[in-house]
Design an enzyme around this catalytic site. Structure first.
Site, mmCIF file in Angstrom:
data_model
loop_
_atom_site.group_PDB
_atom_site.id
_atom_site.type_symbol
_atom_site.label_atom_id
_atom_site.label_comp_id
_atom_site.label_asym_id
_atom_site.label_seq_id
_atom_site.Cartn_x
_atom_site.Cartn_y
_atom_site.Cartn_z
ATOM 1 N N THR A 146 27.496 39.645 39.084
ATOM 2 C CA THR A 146 27.602 38.323 38.797
ATOM 3 C C THR A 146 26.372 37.761 38.056
ATOM 4 O O THR A 146 26.309 37.144 37.189
ATOM 5 C CB THR A 146 28.122 37.338 39.756
ATOM 6 N N ASP A 265 37.535 36.564 41.244
ATOM 7 C CA ASP A 265 36.476 37.640 41.734
ATOM 8 C C ASP A 265 36.566 37.584 43.235
ATOM 9 O O ASP A 265 36.713 38.490 43.854
ATOM 10 C CB ASP A 265 35.056 36.984 41.382
ATOM 11 N N HIS A 269 37.733 41.010 45.149
ATOM 12 C CA HIS A 269 36.874 41.789 46.191
ATOM 13 C C HIS A 269 37.622 42.119 47.441
ATOM 14 O O HIS A 269 37.586 43.262 48.129
ATOM 15 C CB HIS A 269 35.480 41.142 46.518
ATOM 16 N N ASP A 312 32.204 37.170 33.719
ATOM 17 C CA ASP A 312 31.147 38.146 33.840
ATOM 18 C C ASP A 312 31.203 39.485 33.824
ATOM 19 O O ASP A 312 30.345 40.239 33.255
ATOM 20 C CB ASP A 312 30.139 37.597 35.097
HETATM 21 ZN ZN ZN Z 1 30.966 37.847 39.196
#
Ligand code: ZN
Ligand code: NAG
Ligand code: NAG
Ligand code: NAG
Ligand code: NAG
Length: 490
Positions: A146, A265, A269, A312
């Protein structure tokens, strides 16, 4: 008609300056001097041929530079007037409501390319249908994490040059550690786009972006144009603050506004890239974009704003016992946690000064080729100076001397444990398609319904500078990129 004239330098001053350096007339020819010095011909012959040689060289150089410049201009002109290009994509569209260009740069963290096929996302679809999309996605910088990537997007620099080489790392000169949240400017190198814009007398506003709350150079992170990062701020509040910038008078309205969402994100995760929870996370981001676009429509500025929606990096699931354990290395080498800035997916090893780096590297290599380390073929370890040059990851003291790349979808862990195994990760080789994020842009200078080839995110800095008509700082993007992506003005 192009964008309204801005009271700032155009994007061409470098070329102009170089042209002014060219001699205005060709160097004098040597004939006259030849007639005058006949009696001393032999003595002067050497001098003459030297002078002639120098003159010829200068003439050839001038001619070469002239040809080079005229070719560049002709190519540029040909490109812009290429009927196939302009018939297909048209020209940039004049602003209807705004008095000058505004770039709205939006990051939806971890939005992997292809997520947008999972469920209907009407607002992202609106950008795709009438905008320009990178297919298959944009290429992140290595490591696909990131902070390095957001700051590469902001500066146009690879991490080795902007200094944020990972989310967590140490600086060997001071022994201090960097982690997300540190806003001391000494860590953040390069010139981010919000600073470049302010240097040109325009206004930037940031509603979160890694590095944006670092006060540095011409940039001061102060309200109302800069918000200090706080993940608890509801997405709705972020969107509504951004919309309020469009209610400001012309001379107070920012030329660049950044907006950042932690999803998908955060969910990725926890569950990996292929779980239905991802659908919920991206639908929520799309709804926030809907709130934003409705607000822009209500202010009659949607078509005037250059909206760049990107991310990203991507995300990949880590399951099925795809794990390498450091405990298997014990007979050859043991690396205490103080040696490793990070383990996975980037193994970053900086042994203490009294331990020989080459010996550590050699012992790691021996362990990996011993046949005794499970999944050893999925960890590729390098001395930093031998790191693949395509990854541009060696020219910084902050990059540790030994780097290991964990294969896509694998994990490196210290020892076997009963911890939950399935999750999502990123940070892998930027060649892996699962690491590629979206890039979709919509606005007066972007073609409608156009797909462009994947490109590295260091190009985005120059793209924003071109849209705003400012001269950016030196960076790792290419000048030709904006010319091939943005529409020419009539
Ligand atoms: Zn990220
Ligand atoms: C694309 O633009 C056209 C013309 O401006 C508009 O009519 C159409 O609704 C837009 N498409 C989407 C999906 O927003
Ligand atoms: C962060 O945002 C939340 C929600 O708006 C707010 O309650 C909290 O006070 C903020 N924290 C800081 C440190 O500003
Ligand atoms: C590397 O391996 C050699 C041979 O087993 C051993 O003597 C040495 O201590 C190891 N080096 C480190 C740094 O662990
Ligand atoms: C990236 O840009 C910086 C600053 O202009 C430059 O020093 C560096 O050599 C560039 N790196 C590459 C790989 O082009």
């Amino acid at each position: 008609m192009g964008p309204p004239a801005l009271n700032i330098s155009s994007s061409e001053p470098v070329e102009d300056a170089q042209q002014n350096l060219l001699p205005s007339k060709p160097p004098p020819l040597p004939e006259d001097s030849l007639l005058e010095v006949q009696s001393q011909r032999r003595a002067n012959w050497a001098r003459f041929s030297f002078a002639f040689g120098v003159a010829a060289c200068i003439f050839a150089c001038v001619a070469a530079v002239f040809v080079l410049f005229s070719c560049r201009h002709r190519n540029q002109a040909d490109f812009y007037s290429d009927p196939e290009y302009t018939q297909r994509w048209g020209f940039s569209r004049p602003l209807k409501t705004l008095s000058r260009p505004v770039v709205l740069l939006i990051s939806s963290d971890g939005f992997r390319y292809g997520y947008h096929w999972k469920v209907p996302l009407p607002n992202i679809h609106r950008l795709q249908v009438n905008g320009t999309e990178a297919v298959p996605g944009m290429i992140p910088v290595y490591p696909t994490l990131t902070f390095p990537n957001h700051y590469s997007i902001a500066t146009g620099l690879y991490p080795a040059w902007h200094g944020i080489i990972a989310n967590y790392f140490s600086d060997p000169s001071s022994n201090e550690r960097f982690h997300p949240g540190i806003i001391d400017p000494k860590w953040w190198l390069g010139e981010p786009i919000w600073e470049s814009i302010v240097k040109h007398g325009l206004i930037s506003a940031t509603y979160f972006w890694p590095g944006s709350d670092v006060s540095k150079g011409a940039w001061n992170c102060n309200l109302p144009y800069c918000q200090h990062y706080n993940h608890s701020v509801p997405y709705e509040d972020r969107v509504d603050t951004v919309l309020a910038y469009f209610d400001l008078p012309d001379d107070k309205r920012p030329s660049l506004i950044t907006l950042y969402f932690e999803e998908p994100d955060h969910t990725g995760h926890m569950v990996g890239a292929d779980d239905p929870h991802i659908d919920k996370a991206i639908v929520r981001v799309d709804q926030m974009l809907g709130r934003l676009f409705d607000g822009l429509d209500a202010r009659n500025v949607f078509d005037d704003v250059s909206i760049i929606l990107l991310s990203d990096h991507g995300m990949v699931g880590t399951c099925d016992k795809k794990i390498i354990y450091l405990e298997d290395f014990a007979p050859w080498i043991s690396m205490p946690s103080s040696w490793t800035d990070t383990l996975s997916p980037v193994l970053a090893v900086r042994p203490p000064p009294n331990v020989d780096v080459k010996e550590v590297y050699q012992n790691i290599t021996e362990a990996l080729s011993s046949g005794k380390v499970a999944n050893s073929e999925f960890l590729q370890v390098y001395l930093k100076e031998d790191f693949p040059s395509r990854l541009h990851y060696s020219s910084s003291d902050r990059i540790p001397p030994i780097i290991g790349i964990v294969a896509e979808g694998y994990k490196l862990e210290r020892k076997r444990s009963p911890a939950k195994e399935c999750a999502g990760a990123h940070g892998y080789d930027n060649e892996a398609s699962s690491m590629h994020p979206i890039f979709i842009a919509h606005g007066p200078q972007f073609a409608k319904g156009r797909q462009i080839a994947s490109f590295v995110n260091v190009e985005v800095y120059n793209l924003i500078a071109s849209i705003l008509g400012i001269q950016g700082a030196a960076n790792n993007g290419t000048l030709s990129f904006s010319r091939t992506v943005l529409l020419p003005s009539i």
